[in-house]
Write a protein that holds these residues in place. Structure first.
Motif, PDB file in Angstrom:
ATOM      1  N   ASP A 130       0.831  -1.209   0.000  1.00 22.04           N
ATOM      2  CA  ASP A 130       0.000   0.000   0.000  1.00 22.04           C
ATOM      3  C   ASP A 130       0.866   1.260   0.000  1.00 22.04           C
ATOM      4  OD1 ASP A 130      -2.215  -1.640   0.034  1.00 22.04           O
ATOM      5  OD2 ASP A 130      -2.711  -1.264   2.144  1.00 22.04           O
ATOM      6  N   THR A 131       1.952   1.238   0.763  1.00 22.26           N
ATOM      7  CA  THR A 131       2.844   2.394   0.798  1.00 22.26           C
ATOM      8  C   THR A 131       3.536   2.574  -0.547  1.00 22.26           C
ATOM      9  OG1 THR A 131       3.206   2.136   3.174  1.00 22.26           O
ATOM     10  CG2 THR A 131       4.818   3.465   1.968  1.00 22.26           C
ATOM     11  N   ALA A 132       3.980   1.486  -1.156  1.00 23.12           N
ATOM     12  CA  ALA A 132       4.625   1.578  -2.467  1.00 23.12           C
ATOM     13  C   ALA A 132       3.702   2.243  -3.482  1.00 23.12           C
ATOM     14  CB  ALA A 132       5.041   0.191  -2.954  1.00 23.12           C
ATOM     15  N   ILE A 133       2.443   1.870  -3.450  1.00 20.65           N
ATOM     16  CA  ILE A 133       1.465   2.468  -4.370  1.00 20.65           C
ATOM     17  C   ILE A 133       1.243   3.935  -4.015  1.00 20.65           C
ATOM     18  CG2 ILE A 133      -0.963   2.419  -5.085  1.00 20.65           C
ATOM     19  CD1 ILE A 133      -0.763  -0.703  -4.699  1.00 20.65           C
ATOM     20  N   ALA A 134       1.078   4.237  -2.731  1.00 21.08           N
ATOM     21  CA  ALA A 134       0.781   5.604  -2.293  1.00 21.08           C
ATOM     22  C   ALA A 134       1.897   6.590  -2.636  1.00 21.08           C
ATOM     23  CB  ALA A 134       0.513   5.623  -0.789  1.00 21.08           C
ATOM     24  N   ILE A 135       3.144   6.140  -2.575  1.00 20.74           N
ATOM     25  CA  ILE A 135       4.261   7.056  -2.855  1.00 20.74           C
ATOM     26  C   ILE A 135       4.744   6.947  -4.299  1.00 20.74           C
ATOM     27  CG2 ILE A 135       5.003   7.054  -0.440  1.00 20.74           C
ATOM     28  CD1 ILE A 135       7.412   5.304  -1.356  1.00 20.74           C
ATOM     29  N   ALA A 136       4.065   6.138  -5.090  1.00 18.12           N
ATOM     30  CA  ALA A 136       4.413   5.919  -6.498  1.00 18.12           C
ATOM     31  C   ALA A 136       5.828   5.367  -6.654  1.00 18.12           C
ATOM     32  CB  ALA A 136       4.219   7.196  -7.316  1.00 18.12           C
ATOM     33  N   ALA A 137       6.186   4.433  -5.783  1.00 18.76           N
ATOM     34  CA  ALA A 137       7.483   3.756  -5.927  1.00 18.76           C
ATOM     35  C   ALA A 137       7.434   2.882  -7.165  1.00 18.76           C
ATOM     36  CB  ALA A 137       7.784   2.918  -4.689  1.00 18.76           C
ATOM     37  N   ASP A 138       8.529   2.860  -7.910  1.00 18.80           N
ATOM     38  CA  ASP A 138       8.559   1.982  -9.075  1.00 18.80           C
ATOM     39  C   ASP A 138       9.470   0.779  -8.864  1.00 18.80           C
ATOM     40  OD1 ASP A 138      10.820   3.587  -9.222  1.00 18.80           O
ATOM     41  OD2 ASP A 138      10.267   4.492 -11.122  1.00 18.80           O
ATOM     42  N   VAL A 146       4.613  -9.997  -0.529  1.00 15.79           N
ATOM     43  CA  VAL A 146       4.855  -8.772  -1.301  1.00 15.79           C
ATOM     44  C   VAL A 146       5.051  -9.124  -2.773  1.00 15.79           C
ATOM     45  CG1 VAL A 146       6.468  -6.852  -1.698  1.00 15.79           C
ATOM     46  CG2 VAL A 146       5.747  -7.429   0.641  1.00 15.79           C
ATOM     47  N   LEU A 147       5.809 -10.179  -3.048  1.00 18.05           N
ATOM     48  CA  LEU A 147       6.007 -10.615  -4.435  1.00 18.05           C
ATOM     49  C   LEU A 147       4.680 -10.947  -5.107  1.00 18.05           C
ATOM     50  CD1 LEU A 147       9.158 -12.863  -4.000  1.00 18.05           C
ATOM     51  CD2 LEU A 147       9.003 -10.850  -5.477  1.00 18.05           C
ATOM     52  N   GLN A 148       3.764 -11.551  -4.372  1.00 18.02           N
ATOM     53  CA  GLN A 148       2.461 -11.922  -4.928  1.00 18.02           C
ATOM     54  C   GLN A 148       1.577 -10.712  -5.191  1.00 18.02           C
ATOM     55  OE1 GLN A 148       0.955 -14.569  -1.928  1.00 18.02           O
ATOM     56  NE2 GLN A 148       1.941 -16.358  -2.817  1.00 18.02           N
ATOM     57  N   ASP A 149       1.648  -9.706  -4.305  1.00 19.71           N
ATOM     58  CA  ASP A 149       0.678  -8.614  -4.354  1.00 19.71           C
ATOM     59  C   ASP A 149       1.170  -7.337  -5.021  1.00 19.71           C
ATOM     60  OD1 ASP A 149      -0.928 -10.371  -2.985  1.00 19.71           O
ATOM     61  OD2 ASP A 149      -0.817  -9.315  -1.068  1.00 19.71           O
ATOM     62  N   ALA A 150       2.474  -7.145  -5.124  1.00 15.66           N
ATOM     63  CA  ALA A 150       3.007  -5.885  -5.652  1.00 15.66           C
ATOM     64  C   ALA A 150       2.724  -5.747  -7.141  1.00 15.66           C
ATOM     65  CB  ALA A 150       4.508  -5.806  -5.396  1.00 15.66           C
ATOM     66  N   THR A 151       2.466  -4.523  -7.547  1.00 14.56           N
ATOM     67  CA  THR A 151       2.223  -4.225  -8.959  1.00 14.56           C
ATOM     68  C   THR A 151       3.465  -3.648  -9.630  1.00 14.56           C
ATOM     69  OG1 THR A 151       1.377  -2.042  -8.361  1.00 14.56           O
ATOM     70  CG2 THR A 151      -0.232  -3.825  -8.580  1.00 14.56           C
ATOM     71  N   MET A 152       4.527  -3.470  -8.859  1.00 12.29           N
ATOM     72  CA  MET A 152       5.790  -2.968  -9.387  1.00 12.29           C
ATOM     73  C   MET A 152       6.875  -4.023  -9.148  1.00 12.29           C
ATOM     74  SD  MET A 152       5.089  -1.952  -6.148  1.00 12.29           S
ATOM     75  CE  MET A 152       4.071  -0.560  -6.491  1.00 12.29           C
ATOM     76  N   PRO A 153       8.028  -3.895  -9.801  1.00  8.49           N
ATOM     77  CA  PRO A 153       9.092  -4.884  -9.589  1.00  8.49           C
ATOM     78  C   PRO A 153       9.544  -4.918  -8.120  1.00  8.49           C
ATOM     79  CG  PRO A 153       9.596  -3.493 -11.484  1.00  8.49           C
ATOM     80  CD  PRO A 153       8.410  -2.894 -10.810  1.00  8.49           C
ATOM     81  N   VAL A 154       9.950  -6.104  -7.696  1.00  9.93           N
ATOM     82  CA  VAL A 154      10.466  -6.310  -6.342  1.00  9.93           C
ATOM     83  C   VAL A 154      11.819  -7.001  -6.473  1.00  9.93           C
ATOM     84  CG1 VAL A 154      10.101  -7.404  -4.093  1.00  9.93           C
ATOM     85  CG2 VAL A 154       8.128  -6.588  -5.426  1.00  9.93           C
ATOM     86  N   LEU A 155      12.845  -6.362  -5.919  1.00 14.50           N
ATOM     87  CA  LEU A 155      14.177  -6.951  -5.883  1.00 14.50           C
ATOM     88  C   LEU A 155      14.372  -7.542  -4.491  1.00 14.50           C
ATOM     89  CD1 LEU A 155      17.044  -7.475  -6.961  1.00 14.50           C
ATOM     90  CD2 LEU A 155      17.644  -5.172  -6.212  1.00 14.50           C
ATOM     91  N   VAL A 156      14.610  -8.839  -4.440  1.00 16.45           N
ATOM     92  CA  VAL A 156      14.774  -9.538  -3.157  1.00 16.45           C
ATOM     93  C   VAL A 156      16.257  -9.779  -2.923  1.00 16.45           C
ATOM     94  CG1 VAL A 156      14.229 -11.610  -1.835  1.00 16.45           C
ATOM     95  CG2 VAL A 156      12.522 -10.635  -3.399  1.00 16.45           C
ATOM     96  N   VAL A 157      16.719  -9.327  -1.762  1.00 16.97           N
ATOM     97  CA  VAL A 157      18.098  -9.520  -1.348  1.00 16.97           C
ATOM     98  C   VAL A 157      18.099 -10.596  -0.275  1.00 16.97           C
ATOM     99  CG1 VAL A 157      20.135  -8.411  -0.370  1.00 16.97           C
ATOM    100  CG2 VAL A 157      18.584  -7.090  -1.844  1.00 16.97           C
ATOM    101  N   LYS A 158      18.756 -11.706  -0.564  1.00 19.64           N
ATOM    102  CA  LYS A 158      18.775 -12.821   0.368  1.00 19.64           C
ATOM    103  C   LYS A 158      19.823 -12.601   1.450  1.00 19.64           C
ATOM    104  CE  LYS A 158      18.801 -17.802   0.690  1.00 19.64           C
ATOM    105  NZ  LYS A 158      19.038 -19.064   0.037  1.00 19.64           N
TER     106      LYS A 158
END
Length: 146
Positions: free
Chosen positions: A100-108, A132-144
């Motif tokens: 929700d925050t990613a969408i609200a702040i227009a994070a890409d 987050v990977l399932q629900d995000a509408t923008m790319p998600v970079l996962v750092v293991k």
């Protein structure tokens, strides 16, 4: 390529690895960075009314922990010459607070750590990163984590 990067942090070393990765991307692309920490305001649901006096203490401790984690992230970015925005997000479900925050702040882009849990530990604790990977509408970079 990426104008605004969201980095959810929880104070763990894994989340600090995500801050480091986001820092490199921000320097390469001239991106803004927003750091967030999501606090579950209602962790005691279903426990009963006996916990009511503990709620204020929990919120104070959770907010202090969130602010400490954010300060650590801000300091790491500042050491690289980067400015960041930071927010403590109130949310009952952590992954929803992140998306929700990613969408609200227009994070890409979302850059976040994963503890790499598997088996029964993943089953019992769940995976915020997976949700987050399932629900995000923008790319998600996962750092293991290491």
């Amino acid at each position: 390529m990426f104008n605004h990067i969201l980095v959810p942090i929880d104070g763990s070393e894994t989340s600090m690895l995500a801050v480091s990765k986001a820092s490199g991307l921000a320097l390469a692309f001239g991106s803004r960075i927003t750091l967030i920490h999501v606090i579950d305001n209602y962790p005691f649901i279903g426990v009963g009314a006996d916990y009511a006096l503990g709620q204020n203490e929990y919120l104070a401790a959770a907010t202090a922990s969130a602010n400490a984690a954010l300060a650590r992230g801000v300091a790491a970015l500042a050491a690289e010459g980067l400015h960041s925005d930071q927010r403590v997000i109130d949310g009952h479900v952590v992954h929803e607070g992140i998306v929700d925050t990613a969408i609200a702040i227009a994070a890409d882009l979302i850059v976040m750590g994963s503890h790499g849990r598997s088996g029964i530990e993943k089953l019992l604790l769940g995976s915020v990163t997976q949700r987050v990977l399932q629900d995000a509408t923008m790319p998600v970079l996962v750092v293991k984590g290491r």
